[in-house]
Design a protein around this motif. Structure first.
Motif, PDB file in Angstrom:
ATOM      1  N   TYR A   1     -10.291   4.812  -7.714  1.00 18.03           N
ATOM      2  CA  TYR A   1      -8.909   5.201  -7.999  1.00 18.03           C
ATOM      3  C   TYR A   1      -8.213   4.073  -8.738  1.00 18.03           C
ATOM      4  CZ  TYR A   1      -7.191   2.103  -4.264  1.00 18.03           C
ATOM      5  OH  TYR A   1      -6.887   1.013  -3.482  1.00 18.03           O
TER       6      TYR A   1
ATOM      7  N   THR B   1       0.843  -1.195   0.000  1.00 18.75           N
ATOM      8  CA  THR B   1       0.000   0.000   0.000  1.00 18.75           C
ATOM      9  C   THR B   1       0.877   1.244   0.000  1.00 18.75           C
ATOM     10  OG1 THR B   1      -0.114  -0.028   2.424  1.00 18.75           O
ATOM     11  CG2 THR B   1      -1.892  -1.142   1.234  1.00 18.75           C
TER      12      THR B   1
ATOM     13  N   GLN C   1      -3.819   3.270   0.232  1.00 21.63           N
ATOM     14  CA  GLN C   1      -4.414   2.714  -0.978  1.00 21.63           C
ATOM     15  C   GLN C   1      -3.517   1.618  -1.550  1.00 21.63           C
ATOM     16  OE1 GLN C   1      -5.042   6.112  -3.564  1.00 21.63           O
ATOM     17  NE2 GLN C   1      -7.127   6.409  -2.791  1.00 21.63           N
TER      18      GLN C   1
ATOM     19  N   PRO D   1      -6.374  -4.274  -5.755  1.00 24.15           N
ATOM     20  CA  PRO D   1      -6.896  -3.641  -4.538  1.00 24.15           C
ATOM     21  C   PRO D   1      -7.854  -4.494  -3.714  1.00 24.15           C
ATOM     22  CG  PRO D   1      -8.145  -2.896  -6.413  1.00 24.15           C
ATOM     23  CD  PRO D   1      -7.100  -3.841  -6.960  1.00 24.15           C
TER      24      PRO D   1
END
Length: 337
Positions: free
Chosen positions: A273, A169, A174, A179
C-alpha cells in the motif's frame, strides 16, 4: 540521505525546521564575525564541492545507493558554523531546482547533513588533531571525523524515519508516512553508511583535502586568500565526472517514489500500500527533477545540472559577501587547524 517529500509528517518537519532556525542564526553571526569577506567566495566553492559530492551515487549490493556529503571537509577548512551554512544552501539548491530532498523536509535534511554531520565530524577531527601532529595526521583526523559525521547523520535520519509509523497511523493501523519502524529503518540505513557510504565520505574528504593542501596551501594559513585556478579546475573536473553517479542505477533507501514504496520488501513481503500521507501530501515540481534536463541524454543533463548548481552556489556566496562584511574579526582563527 535526502529525505523526500511526505516521508515525514508535517509536524516532524516543523519541529526539525524550527530547531534549525537558531542554528542558522548563530551560524550567520559566527560567519559574519570570523569569516572575512574575501573568503566568502571560497565558501561558495566549498558549498559547490558538497553539492557535486552528493551527485556521485555509490551502489550497494541489493540495489540501494548513497553518496558523500563533504560537511566535515568544509568544517575543517572554514569551521563548523560556516560548513552548516554552506551545506544548508547546497541542500536548498538541490531541493528547489532538482527535487533532491523535499521542500517540507528541508529543515530535517539540514538538521542531519548540515548540523549533525559537520559539527560531530569537526569535533572528532579537533580531538584527534591534538594527538596527530604530523602532516598526515590532518588527513587521518579529517577522514575519521568524516566517517563519524556521516554515520551520525544517517542515524538521525533513520530515527526520523523510524518514529513515523509509531506516531502517525490511520484508523486501520497503516502508516500515514514512512511505514518502516526503527527496527527496520536503523539497520537499513546504517549498514550502507557504516560500510561503503562512510568509506565514500572518507575518500572524498581526504582526497579533496590533500588536493587543496598541495594546490592551495594558503587555505590552511593566511586569512586573506585569493581564489586560484586550481579550485576552479577541481570544480570543472568534478562536474565532468558527475555522470559516473548515473552508474548506480538503484534508489537510496527511503528515497523511493510513493509508487515504488508500495512494492518494497523489507519485512518479508511487499508493503502493498501507499501511505495516505504520501498520496495526499505536499507536492513540488522541480525544474530539473533528478538532475535531468528535458531533451538531453541523461549524462549531458547531469553535467548541465552540475554546472547550474555550482554556478548558483558560487554566485550566491559572492553576492552575500558585501552583506556579511560587517563585524568581521580578522584576528581570530577561522577553522582552528
Amino acid at each position: 540521505m535526502h529525505i523526500p517529500e511526505n516521508y515525514l509528517s508535517p509536524s516532524t518537519c516543523a519541529v526539525l525546521g524550527a530547531a534549525m532556525v537558531p542554528v542558522w542564526l548563530v551560524a550567520v553571526s559566527k560567519v559574519r564575525r570570523h569569516v572575512p569577506q574575501e573568503r566568502l567566495p571560497l565558501l561558495g566553492i566549498a558549498a559547490a564541492l558538497s553539492f557535486l559530492g552528493m551527485m556521485f551515487n555509490v551502489p550497494l549490493p541489493g540495489g540501494t545507493t548513497g553518496h558523500a556529503v563533504g560537511g566535515t571537509l568544509i568544517a575543517v577548512l572554514f569551521g563548523p558554523y560556516a560548513a552548516c551554512l554552506a551545506v544548508s544552501v547546497a541542500l536548498l539548491i538541490q531541493a528547489l531546482f532538482f527535487g533532491d530532498g523535499g521542500i517540507l523536509a528541508f529543515g530535517a535534511n539540514c538538521f542531519n547533513m548540515a548540523f549533525v554531520l559537520p559539527f560531530s565530524g569537526y569535533a572528532v577531527y579537533s580531538l584527534l588533531r591534538r594527538h596527530l601532529a604530523s602532516p598526515s595526521g590532518r588527513y587521518v583526523a579529517a577522514g575519521l571525523g568524516a566517517y563519524v559525521g556521516i554515520n551520525l547523520a544517517a542515524l538521525a535520519a533513520a530515527i526520523e524515519f523510524g518514529i513515523q509509523p509509531l506516531l502517525f497511523t490511520d484508523a486501520a493501523g497503516q502508516a500515514l508516512y514512512c511505514p518502516y519502524p526503527l527496527w527496520v529503518s536503523v539497520p537499513a540505513m546504517m549498514i550502507g553508511h557504516l560500510t561503503l557510504f562512510g568509506l565514500a565520505e572518507v575518500v572524498f574528504t581526504a582526497a579533496i583535502l590533500s588536493y587543496l593542501a598541495k594546490t592551495s596551501p594558503e587555505l590552511f594559513g593566511e586569512v586573506r586568500v585569493k581564489t586560484g585556478k586550481s579550485l576552479y579546475a577541481l570544480l570543472a573536473g568534478l562536474i565532468l565526472c558527475t555522470p559516473l553517479g548515473l552508474l548506480a542505477a538503484g534508489t537510496a533507501w527511503g528515497e523511493w517514489d510513493p509508487e515504488e514504496l508500495a512494492g518494497q520488501d523489507f519485512l518479508g513481503t511487499a508493503l502493498g500500500y501507499t501511505p495516505a500521507g504520501m498520496e495526499q501530501g505536499f507536492s513540488f515540481d522541480a525544474l530539473f527533477p533528478d538532475y535531468a534536463v528535458a531533451g538531453l541524454p541523461d549524462a549531458f543533463g547531469y553535467i548541465l545540472s552540475a554546472i547550474i548548481g555550482t554556478a548558483l552556489l558560487v554566485l550566491l556566496f559572492k553576492m552575500a559577501a558585501p552583506l556579511l562584511r560587517t563585524r568581521t574579526d580578522y584576528g581570530e582563527s577561522v577553522s582552528n587547524h
